[in-house]
Design a protein around this motif. Sequence first.
Motif, PDB file in Angstrom:
ATOM      1  N   ALA A  31      18.583  -2.706  25.843  1.00 41.01           N
ATOM      2  CA  ALA A  31      17.899  -1.681  25.047  1.00 41.01           C
ATOM      3  C   ALA A  31      16.379  -1.768  25.174  1.00 41.01           C
ATOM      4  N   GLU A  32      15.848  -2.969  25.257  1.00 36.83           N
ATOM      5  CA  GLU A  32      14.395  -3.123  25.365  1.00 36.83           C
ATOM      6  C   GLU A  32      13.878  -2.499  26.663  1.00 36.83           C
ATOM      7  N   TYR A  33      14.523  -2.797  27.777  1.00 37.98           N
ATOM      8  CA  TYR A  33      14.099  -2.242  29.063  1.00 37.98           C
ATOM      9  C   TYR A  33      14.356  -0.740  29.122  1.00 37.98           C
ATOM     10  N   MET A  34      15.492  -0.309  28.603  1.00 39.67           N
ATOM     11  CA  MET A  34      15.799   1.119  28.631  1.00 39.67           C
ATOM     12  C   MET A  34      14.838   1.880  27.721  1.00 39.67           C
ATOM     13  N   GLY A  35      14.443   1.276  26.599  1.00 41.77           N
ATOM     14  CA  GLY A  35      13.461   1.911  25.718  1.00 41.77           C
ATOM     15  C   GLY A  35      12.127   2.096  26.410  1.00 41.77           C
ATOM     16  N   ALA A  36      11.679   1.076  27.123  1.00 38.61           N
ATOM     17  CA  ALA A  36      10.417   1.174  27.870  1.00 38.61           C
ATOM     18  C   ALA A  36      10.537   2.222  28.972  1.00 38.61           C
ATOM     19  N   GLY A  57       8.349   9.909  28.653  1.00 40.16           N
ATOM     20  CA  GLY A  57       8.030  10.727  27.491  1.00 40.16           C
ATOM     21  C   GLY A  57       9.201  10.931  26.543  1.00 40.16           C
ATOM     22  N   MET A  58      10.183  10.043  26.613  1.00 42.68           N
ATOM     23  CA  MET A  58      11.378  10.150  25.775  1.00 42.68           C
ATOM     24  C   MET A  58      11.433   8.954  24.832  1.00 42.68           C
ATOM     25  N   THR A  59      12.304   9.033  23.846  1.00 37.92           N
ATOM     26  CA  THR A  59      12.566   7.890  22.978  1.00 37.92           C
ATOM     27  C   THR A  59      13.937   7.323  23.324  1.00 37.92           C
ATOM     28  N   LEU A  60      14.129   6.062  22.995  1.00 35.99           N
ATOM     29  CA  LEU A  60      15.428   5.442  23.245  1.00 35.99           C
ATOM     30  C   LEU A  60      16.550   6.168  22.495  1.00 35.99           C
ATOM     31  N   GLU A 117      17.540  17.032  15.937  1.00 36.59           N
ATOM     32  CA  GLU A 117      16.398  17.289  16.816  1.00 36.59           C
ATOM     33  C   GLU A 117      16.525  16.509  18.119  1.00 36.59           C
ATOM     34  N   LEU A 118      17.030  15.299  18.055  1.00 34.54           N
ATOM     35  CA  LEU A 118      17.213  14.487  19.262  1.00 34.54           C
ATOM     36  C   LEU A 118      18.222  15.114  20.203  1.00 34.54           C
ATOM     37  N   LEU A 119      19.243  15.750  19.648  1.00 34.45           N
ATOM     38  CA  LEU A 119      20.276  16.360  20.493  1.00 34.45           C
ATOM     39  C   LEU A 119      19.726  17.488  21.356  1.00 34.45           C
TER      40      LEU A 119
END
Length: 76
Positions: free
Chosen positions: A3-8, A14-17, A49-51
């Motif tokens: 999750a940490e790497y995918m979040g970065a 320009g996206m959020t995890l 909103e995320l969807l």
Amino acid sequence: INAEYMGAHAESHGMTLPAVALAFSFLPKCVTHITIGCKKAEQVTSNLELLGKRVPPELWKQAREQGLLPEWVPTP
């Protein structure tokens, strides 16, 4: 998937995890519905909103190239 790497990686596009995670759940063609958990009423609105966020195809391609997604995971 880390999750940490995918979040970065998501942030570099320009996206959020959370937005990428929701989009990820719909990648397999066999998935037609998902259930999203919420602890607070406000989370319903933010999850909706995320969807609506479109994940750039390049994000999935680079995630695979960087070893964040295995080869067998379907991507657009």
